[in-house]
Design a protein around this motif. Sequence first.
Motif, mmCIF file in Angstrom:
data_model
loop_
_atom_site.group_PDB
_atom_site.id
_atom_site.type_symbol
_atom_site.label_atom_id
_atom_site.label_comp_id
_atom_site.label_asym_id
_atom_site.label_seq_id
_atom_site.Cartn_x
_atom_site.Cartn_y
_atom_site.Cartn_z
ATOM 1 N N ALA A 109 0.828 -1.206 0.000
ATOM 2 C CA ALA A 109 0.000 0.000 0.000
ATOM 3 C C ALA A 109 0.860 1.253 0.000
ATOM 4 C CB ALA A 109 -0.917 -0.005 1.218
ATOM 5 N N MET A 110 1.939 1.241 0.800
ATOM 6 C CA MET A 110 2.794 2.440 0.870
ATOM 7 C C MET A 110 3.447 2.705 -0.494
ATOM 8 S SD MET A 110 2.639 4.059 3.731
ATOM 9 C CE MET A 110 4.080 4.997 4.209
ATOM 10 N N LEU A 111 3.866 1.630 -1.160
ATOM 11 C CA LEU A 111 4.510 1.823 -2.464
ATOM 12 C C LEU A 111 3.491 2.316 -3.499
ATOM 13 C CD1 LEU A 111 7.284 1.469 -3.782
ATOM 14 C CD2 LEU A 111 6.425 -0.659 -4.729
ATOM 15 N N GLU A 112 2.313 1.732 -3.464
ATOM 16 C CA GLU A 112 1.253 2.148 -4.393
ATOM 17 C C GLU A 112 0.939 3.639 -4.183
ATOM 18 O OE1 GLU A 112 -2.319 -0.147 -3.813
ATOM 19 O OE2 GLU A 112 -3.549 1.250 -4.967
ATOM 20 N N MET A 113 0.845 4.041 -2.919
ATOM 21 C CA MET A 113 0.516 5.436 -2.627
ATOM 22 C C MET A 113 1.635 6.369 -3.062
ATOM 23 S SD MET A 113 -1.218 5.041 1.115
ATOM 24 C CE MET A 113 -1.621 6.754 1.277
ATOM 25 N N LYS A 114 2.880 5.950 -2.804
ATOM 26 C CA LYS A 114 4.009 6.811 -3.171
ATOM 27 C C LYS A 114 4.093 6.968 -4.678
ATOM 28 C CE LYS A 114 6.886 6.014 0.842
ATOM 29 N NZ LYS A 114 8.031 5.305 1.375
ATOM 30 N N MET A 115 3.867 5.857 -5.403
ATOM 31 C CA MET A 115 3.921 5.933 -6.869
ATOM 32 C C MET A 115 2.847 6.906 -7.377
ATOM 33 S SD MET A 115 5.137 5.001 -9.787
ATOM 34 C CE MET A 115 5.911 3.420 -10.052
ATOM 35 N N ALA A 116 1.629 6.753 -6.865
ATOM 36 C CA ALA A 116 0.533 7.601 -7.344
ATOM 37 C C ALA A 116 0.822 9.073 -7.026
ATOM 38 C CB ALA A 116 -0.781 7.164 -6.696
ATOM 39 N N LEU A 117 1.258 9.349 -5.803
ATOM 40 C CA LEU A 117 1.466 10.751 -5.416
ATOM 41 C C LEU A 117 2.643 11.361 -6.176
ATOM 42 C CD1 LEU A 117 0.682 10.249 -1.670
ATOM 43 C CD2 LEU A 117 -0.595 11.743 -3.227
ATOM 44 N N ALA A 118 3.707 10.570 -6.366
ATOM 45 C CA ALA A 118 4.857 11.104 -7.105
ATOM 46 C C ALA A 118 4.427 11.480 -8.522
ATOM 47 C CB ALA A 118 5.980 10.075 -7.148
ATOM 48 N N MET A 119 3.648 10.613 -9.168
ATOM 49 C CA MET A 119 3.224 10.887 -10.555
ATOM 50 C C MET A 119 2.288 12.094 -10.609
ATOM 51 S SD MET A 119 2.644 7.008 -11.898
ATOM 52 C CE MET A 119 2.098 7.474 -13.547
ATOM 53 N N ILE A 120 1.380 12.171 -9.640
ATOM 54 C CA ILE A 120 0.421 13.286 -9.636
ATOM 55 C C ILE A 120 1.160 14.608 -9.388
ATOM 56 C CG2 ILE A 120 -1.543 14.296 -8.384
ATOM 57 C CD1 ILE A 120 -2.464 11.349 -7.849
ATOM 58 N N LEU A 121 2.086 14.597 -8.426
ATOM 59 C CA LEU A 121 2.800 15.840 -8.097
ATOM 60 C C LEU A 121 3.710 16.288 -9.247
ATOM 61 C CD1 LEU A 121 3.426 15.001 -4.375
ATOM 62 C CD2 LEU A 121 2.337 17.115 -5.153
ATOM 63 N N GLN A 122 4.184 15.349 -10.037
ATOM 64 C CA GLN A 122 4.992 15.713 -11.204
ATOM 65 C C GLN A 122 4.136 16.446 -12.244
ATOM 66 O OE1 GLN A 122 6.421 11.803 -12.408
ATOM 67 N NE2 GLN A 122 8.558 12.421 -12.152
ATOM 68 N N ARG A 123 2.862 16.068 -12.324
ATOM 69 C CA ARG A 123 2.039 16.534 -13.457
ATOM 70 C C ARG A 123 1.019 17.607 -13.087
ATOM 71 N NH1 ARG A 123 0.014 11.551 -17.126
ATOM 72 N NH2 ARG A 123 -1.738 12.581 -18.128
ATOM 73 N N PHE A 124 0.596 17.667 -11.790
ATOM 74 C CA PHE A 124 -0.472 18.595 -11.392
ATOM 75 C C PHE A 124 -0.121 19.331 -10.102
ATOM 76 C CE2 PHE A 124 -2.595 15.048 -13.514
ATOM 77 C CZ PHE A 124 -3.394 15.701 -14.441
ATOM 78 N N SER A 125 -0.737 20.550 -9.952
ATOM 79 C CA SER A 125 -0.836 21.117 -8.605
ATOM 80 C C SER A 125 -2.324 21.103 -8.275
ATOM 81 C CB SER A 125 -0.246 22.518 -8.547
ATOM 82 O OG SER A 125 -1.107 23.418 -9.165
ATOM 83 N N PHE A 126 -2.674 21.189 -6.998
ATOM 84 C CA PHE A 126 -4.092 21.080 -6.654
ATOM 85 C C PHE A 126 -4.443 21.904 -5.425
ATOM 86 C CE2 PHE A 126 -2.481 17.729 -3.855
ATOM 87 C CZ PHE A 126 -1.503 17.133 -4.655
ATOM 88 N N ASP A 127 -5.689 22.402 -5.432
ATOM 89 C CA ASP A 127 -6.235 23.202 -4.320
ATOM 90 C C ASP A 127 -7.572 22.614 -3.924
ATOM 91 O OD1 ASP A 127 -4.438 25.622 -4.392
ATOM 92 O OD2 ASP A 127 -5.154 25.600 -6.479
ATOM 93 N N LEU A 128 -8.015 22.977 -2.705
ATOM 94 C CA LEU A 128 -9.382 22.611 -2.330
ATOM 95 C C LEU A 128 -10.332 23.490 -3.129
ATOM 96 C CD1 LEU A 128 -9.275 22.304 1.565
ATOM 97 C CD2 LEU A 128 -9.518 20.466 -0.102
ATOM 98 N N SER A 129 -11.408 22.912 -3.609
ATOM 99 C CA SER A 129 -12.408 23.716 -4.320
ATOM 100 C C SER A 129 -13.264 24.451 -3.287
ATOM 101 C CB SER A 129 -13.285 22.773 -5.141
ATOM 102 O OG SER A 129 -14.547 23.328 -5.306
ATOM 103 N N PRO A 130 -13.820 25.630 -3.636
ATOM 104 C CA PRO A 130 -14.732 26.309 -2.699
ATOM 105 C C PRO A 130 -15.916 25.399 -2.343
ATOM 106 C CG PRO A 130 -14.204 27.726 -4.566
ATOM 107 C CD PRO A 130 -13.589 26.390 -4.868
ATOM 108 N N SER A 131 -16.223 24.426 -3.195
ATOM 109 C CA SER A 131 -17.367 23.554 -2.870
ATOM 110 C C SER A 131 -16.984 22.374 -1.960
ATOM 111 C CB SER A 131 -18.035 23.039 -4.149
ATOM 112 O OG SER A 131 -17.102 22.330 -4.911
#
Length: 461
Positions: free
Chosen positions: A415-437
Amino acid sequence: MEQMQNEVQSKPMNLSHDISSRVMPFFYKFWVSSHGNNFFTWIGTTPVVHVTEPTLVREASVNYRKYLKVIGNPLRKSLATGLFFAEGDRWAKHRKIINPAFHLEKLKHMEPSFYETCSEMMDKWEELMTGENSCEVDVVPYFCSFSADVISRTAFGSSFKEGRKIFELQKEQAEMMDKIDKSLYVPGSRFLPTRNNKRIKEIAQEVRAIIYSIIDKRVAAMKSGEITSKDDLLGMLLESNNKEIKEGGNKNFGLSNEDIFEECKLFYFAGQDTTAYALIWTMILLSHHKDWQTRAREEILHVFGDKRPDIHGLNQLKILNMILNEVHRLYPVATTTRRLIHEEVKLGNLTLPAGTIIQLNNLLFHHDKKTWGEDASEFNPQRFSEGVSKATKQGQVLYLPFGTGPRICIGQNFAMLEMKMALAMILQRFSFDLSPSYSHAPQTVLSLQPQLGAHLILHKL
Ligand code: HEM
């Protein structure tokens, strides 16, 4: 209990991490009035003793022959049994045979599945983007599909379609089970032909047919030599099982077909929602604490640049590891752990009669100021900079995101490896904020989930 639960769930809360009184209002009330000491409650006529001292928590977790799993309503067995609910010698045998499939060196075979599945999820997000290269999205269904797809691929190497059906059916079943769990169990009630009971049984049969057909196809393909690959969990499980039978000299040393079916079903149940919601809480917290999002991205870009993340590099990500530890602390997907005693036991200075349930309130431990300090309810990954054991002054840490003792989560490294892989890939490609909703509304439906979704704004970098 139900009344308190319904009341807190009727509205969202402020965006604070002080979530105990919302997530478990009933137990929290007792916890506060007992000043963090042991206390007890009832489920019908069954006493539930909530232990809070580290030595007692350890004793109840380590001694797996005395402190057994709580099944509660027997219908729960149709959701998952296998290793999770096995006991004594049977548990030891299953754990020994399944363990090799989760060894660290085997995880490298899982890396491509993590990568492919996350790429597909991010491609879908990009399709939603408008001219400004951003979009608003509730990431909950995306991460639930992501972790289900990861299990399908890593467990069966099978197509997503077969896996998705299992995932949809089990989700429906878990929701119905949760309703039953939150009401009082009346012995024999599972035999009543209620709509819920009938549907739970129907689903169990459907899931059974799908998984059996996958196993049968695999066993036949392995026998005929058509498939030699043992790179997925099912393949490794069959291999480890054959080895055990060979070494023992007869079939009794191994798992039966029915056991293998149960373990496959369990991978879906134990590995899907847990990882999905842990990832979802991480996305929410990194959207809220942008400084940590930036620090995590800087570290990832430093290690990988825009190259494909690999296991070796993922294991070097110190900041991301600290962040995940802190997310598991504040938002543990397993908010409680329960054990049942079958004969009178002495636990510390308590003498407990047979039939008592021992409850460990993981969420309350993780938010306890006595253990973590005055900032216990704040997001501060820095506290894990020197590892888990040094994260508190006392050293004796009640930190149980994956449980503890011999029955600790077998899928923790996976699980830790799966999570790290997903977060590393997402952080490489996107930034993100909480939506007002976005509305902050943590609640437990078997696992800790955001009741009103996780609405984020994603920006392509
Ligand atoms: C973030 C993700 C996960 C979390 C937070 C988590 C949490 C836990 C916890 C707290 C336990 C102990 C329960 C108890 O003591 O009663 C457990 C056990 C278990 N988990 Fe996980 N889990 C995760 C992912 C996974 C994955 C990916 C798999 C498999 C694919 C898995 C398979 C299991 C199994 C089979 C057990 C039972 C172990 C035994 O009794 O020997 N888990 N998990």
